[in-house]
Design an enzyme around this catalytic site. Structure first.
Site, PDB file in Angstrom:
ATOM      1  N   ASP A 100       0.860  -1.189   0.000  1.00 42.64           N
ATOM      2  CA  ASP A 100       0.000   0.000   0.000  1.00 42.64           C
ATOM      3  C   ASP A 100       0.895   1.237   0.000  1.00 42.64           C
ATOM      4  OD1 ASP A 100      -2.135   1.637  -0.070  1.00 42.64           O
ATOM      5  OD2 ASP A 100      -2.997   1.018   1.854  1.00 42.64           O
TER       6      ASP A 100
ATOM      7  N   ASN B 196      -7.748  -1.517   8.036  1.00 47.17           N
ATOM      8  CA  ASN B 196      -7.665  -0.460   9.056  1.00 47.17           C
ATOM      9  C   ASN B 196      -7.906   0.929   8.488  1.00 47.17           C
ATOM     10  OD1 ASN B 196      -5.322  -0.192   7.633  1.00 47.17           O
ATOM     11  ND2 ASN B 196      -3.936  -0.396   9.376  1.00 47.17           N
TER      12      ASN B 196
ATOM     13  N   ASN C 268       4.000   5.031   4.234  1.00 43.83           N
ATOM     14  CA  ASN C 268       4.635   3.912   3.506  1.00 43.83           C
ATOM     15  C   ASN C 268       5.315   4.497   2.268  1.00 43.83           C
ATOM     16  OD1 ASN C 268       3.521   2.021   5.238  1.00 43.83           O
ATOM     17  ND2 ASN C 268       2.143   1.118   3.750  1.00 43.83           N
TER      18      ASN C 268
ATOM     19  N   PRO D 207      -2.738   8.215  14.355  1.00 41.01           N
ATOM     20  CA  PRO D 207      -4.100   7.793  14.704  1.00 41.01           C
ATOM     21  C   PRO D 207      -4.087   6.614  15.668  1.00 41.01           C
ATOM     22  CG  PRO D 207      -3.664   7.581  12.325  1.00 41.01           C
ATOM     23  CD  PRO D 207      -2.356   7.822  13.003  1.00 41.01           C
TER      24      PRO D 207
ATOM     25  N   SER E 194      -6.483   3.421  17.539  1.00 47.99           N
ATOM     26  CA  SER E 194      -7.391   2.418  16.982  1.00 47.99           C
ATOM     27  C   SER E 194      -8.816   2.955  17.057  1.00 47.99           C
ATOM     28  CB  SER E 194      -7.260   1.131  17.783  1.00 47.99           C
ATOM     29  OG  SER E 194      -7.512   1.395  19.142  1.00 47.99           O
ATOM     30  N   MET E 195      -9.748   2.211  16.462  1.00 46.78           N
ATOM     31  CA  MET E 195     -11.142   2.628  16.431  1.00 46.78           C
ATOM     32  C   MET E 195     -11.663   2.891  17.853  1.00 46.78           C
ATOM     33  SD  MET E 195     -14.221   0.483  14.710  1.00 46.78           S
ATOM     34  CE  MET E 195     -14.097  -0.831  15.914  1.00 46.78           C
TER      35      MET E 195
ATOM     36  N   HIS F  29       3.773   5.650  13.491  1.00 41.22           N
ATOM     37  CA  HIS F  29       2.651   6.017  12.619  1.00 41.22           C
ATOM     38  C   HIS F  29       1.282   5.644  13.176  1.00 41.22           C
ATOM     39  CE1 HIS F  29       2.029   1.852  11.685  1.00 41.22           C
ATOM     40  NE2 HIS F  29       1.298   2.083  10.620  1.00 41.22           N
TER      41      HIS F  29
ATOM     42  N   ALA G 151      -1.000   3.114  16.520  1.00 41.68           N
ATOM     43  CA  ALA G 151      -0.933   2.358  17.768  1.00 41.68           C
ATOM     44  C   ALA G 151      -0.171   1.049  17.558  1.00 41.68           C
ATOM     45  CB  ALA G 151      -2.339   2.071  18.277  1.00 41.68           C
TER      46      ALA G 151
END
Lengths: 137, 476
Positions: B97, B204, B329, B373, B375-376, B399, B401
């Site tokens: 990605d 994710n 990335n 960021p 996690s949700m 970058h 958690a």
């Protein structure tokens, strides 16, 4: 012939095996398809599309990864799930096959690629061909 | 591997010496607390980092950020700087990605103003931003239009009328890598990506509406245009199928080319070629084009989010402005210690200290915005790049958690409906295409974001600026 999902922290690790190279490739193909679409679509559901794959690679392990990536490319570019594969020719370095599939609206999982990371086809203690595959998801 | 294989440099830095394995060219270093290191030894991430240390031309050390976890080839959170003259480029050090990254938007509104419309807003964003695997976007580009996006990135989309020029200043590298060459992107990759601009994907990836819950540095927050209680939107996605196919194509080419260059590697997923070789340059140009595609993707998603914002809140909603858009990335040429290095970051983000010309002029006295960021359903952090990163980590910070539990395990242990209800009770709405996706991305499947960010700050990679709390999570 079969596949089993193993733990992997971020991606997806799968062990596949088969009595022959062809059976191993078939197990990996089936395993990847079940990750893409958990429930196998019905054959009667729609028109069956046939796609051809012809590749050569350095060895059997690379050939398996390259084959699965060819299947993935076809699945995503045509938005299809493949129900079966017919191997026309398969050796340690060359493969010719036809895959048969049906159109789908979407997939259950986004497999970015099949990686070469742990691909290493060997005979196990039971005399079956076996390898681990890691998919980037 | 076990903890005895490491030498403790300090409370947050551990080193595997070069003598650990014969094929290592440099030591491997992990930035982590002892607990985080022990956790990382549960999977194969440290072994993967040792493999990175064997790559030809690697400079000083193979590094891992505090959110290190198992990947393939490089571990996630892996960083390697290669001598640009004599070193290699490895697509495995960037991942499939290419330019997966994060964009942060800021509004003029306070959270209490949008709370009554939050459910509508989340639902509208979910409808506007196609998500899930295999979903098409609103644009289908081919030929010259697709090449324009591959060459010009976010600017290409601005030229097509999607968004404002002002965004470009606040995107890493202006959202356009100059080495991009659409001719190096195969027709297969173009086919895979032709209908995917403006789509989020699965896994994710997410769009998250949140608000500024805490400010750590008033001056830096002010420079980034942030205030307490302010509503924000985070967008996390990458180059979609186009980038995945670029990596697939070029890894295959490099595997075939390695014997020609006499390169031997411990993991085929680290396939590489000398950066200055034809194969190395072809990949670099294709990777740059895929990175531009990713910036254009986040640009179009920002357009879709703004459309939803306006539909629900009308003119009173004001504008959503880009704070920053950063890749995690990517490989880029950068200068350290007067050397030109090709810095590979896989699941790691740029964290340049103040004064660096890469930083938008408005933020140059503060440092590069570092977006981490969570996690949700958990907090996300905004930091500013600091000197420690320039001195020790090739201008890099963590970058995210970082996962601690596999997706399969998460599905076994997490009941998605119950999780959604619990989050809703906490005031966090979740809009997702599948329950499976919710379970896989459960907070329990991730490391503690606070520990990761505290480590980043403790070692001086970046300084905390603000913390965001989620209000609505939209995902595939």
């Amino acid at each position: 012939m079969g596949f089993i999902i193993l733990p992997h922290t971020a991606d997806l690790r799968m062990r596949v095996d088969g009595l022959s190279l062809q059976e191993l490739f078939l197990g990996a193909f089936e395993g990847m398809m079940r990750v893409l679409k958990e429930r196998k679509p019905s054959r009667e559901a729609a028109k069956i599309f046939k796609r051809r794959i012809k590749i050569s690679s350095a060895d059997a392990s690379a050939l398996l990864v390259d084959f699965l990536n060819e299947v993935l490319y076809n699945a995503y570019s045509h938005k299809e799930i493949y129900l079966s594969v017919a191997f026309k020719n398969i050796s340690n370095t060359e493969l010719e096959a036809e895959i048969f599939g049906v159109p789908v609206e979407d997939f259950d999982e986004d497999i970015k690629a099949t990686t070469y990371h742990e691909a290493d086809i060997k005979k196990n203690k039971s005399g079956k061909w076996e390898t681990v595959l890691v998919f980037d998801i | 591997m076990v903890i005895k294989d490491f030498k403790k440099i300090n409370d947050h830095l551990w080193e595997i010496s070069r003598s650990f394995r014969e094929d290592m060219r440099v030591p491997a270093r992990i930035y982590a607390t002892e607990k985080m290191l022990l956790d990382s030894l549960e999977d194969r991430s440290a072994e993967q980092l040792v493999n990175v240390a064997t790559l030809p031309g690697i400079y000083k050390y193979a590094l891992a950020m505090p959110d290190i976890h198992e990947g393939y080839g490089f571990p996630i959170g892996g960083v390697a700087a290669m001598d640009a003259k004599n070193g290699v480029i490895s697509p495995g050090g960037i991942g499939y990605d290419i330019n997966c990254g994060v964009r942060l938007l800021r509004s003029d509104l306070a959270a209490d103003v949008i709370l009554p419309r939050l459910n509508d807003l989340g639902g509208r964003i979910f409808a506007e931003v196609p998500s899930g695997a295999g979903r098409s976007g609103i644009l289908k580009l081919s030929g010259k239009d697709l090449d324009l996006v591959l060459k010009c990135g976010a600017r290409g989309l601005v030229a097509m009328g999607y968004e404002e020029k002002e965004d470009l200043e606040f995107i890493e590298s202006g959202g356009e890598l100059p080495d991009a060459d659409p001719a190096m992107v195969s027709s297969r990759a173009k086919t895979r990506g032709q209908d995917q601009l403006g789509t989020m994907g699965a896994g994710n990836h997410f769009v998250e509406v949140g608000f500024v819950e805490k400010i750590f540095s008033k001056d830096a927050a002010e420079a980034f245009g942030l205030f307490l209680g302010q509503v924000t939107v985070l967008i996390h996605t990458g180059s979609r199928g186009l980038g995945h196919q670029v990596a697939t194509d070029h890894i295959r080419t490099m595997m075939a080319a390695m014997p020609k260059y006499g390169i031997r590697i411990p993991d085929r997923e680290l396939a590489c070629a000398p950066f200055r070789s034809e194969e190395g340059q072809n990949y670099f140009k294709a990777m740059s084009a895929a990175a531009n595609f990713a910036w254009a993707n986040r640009q179009l998603i920002a357009w879709e989010v703004r459309k939803a914002w306006k539909d629900i809140l009308g003119d009173s909603g004001g504008e959503l402005k880009t704070v920053y858009d950063v890749a995690h990335n990517l490989a880029k040429i950068e200068k350290y210690e007067s050397l030109e290095l090709l810095v590979h970051r896989k699941g790691a983000t740029g964290s340049f200290a103040k004064g660096n010309s890469e930083i938008p002029s408005r933020y140059r006295n503060v440092g590069q915005p570092v977006l981490i960021p969570g996690s949700m359903g958990t907090a996300s952090y905004i930091l500013a790049g600091a000197e420690g990163a320039m001195e020790n980590t090739f201008g890099t910070a963590a970058h995210g958690a970082g996962r601690s539990m596999s997706r399969t395990e998460a599905r076994k242990h997490v009941e998605a409906r119950a999780l959604r209800e619990r989050l809703e009770a906490e005031g966090i709405y979740v809009f997702a295409g599948s329950l499976r996706g919710i379970a896989e991305e459960a907070p329990a499947a991730y490391k503690d974001i606070d520990s990761v960010v505290d480590t980043v700050e403790a070692v001086g990679m970046a300084k905390k600026v603000a913390r965001l709390r989620p209000l609505a999570v939209i995902k595939g």
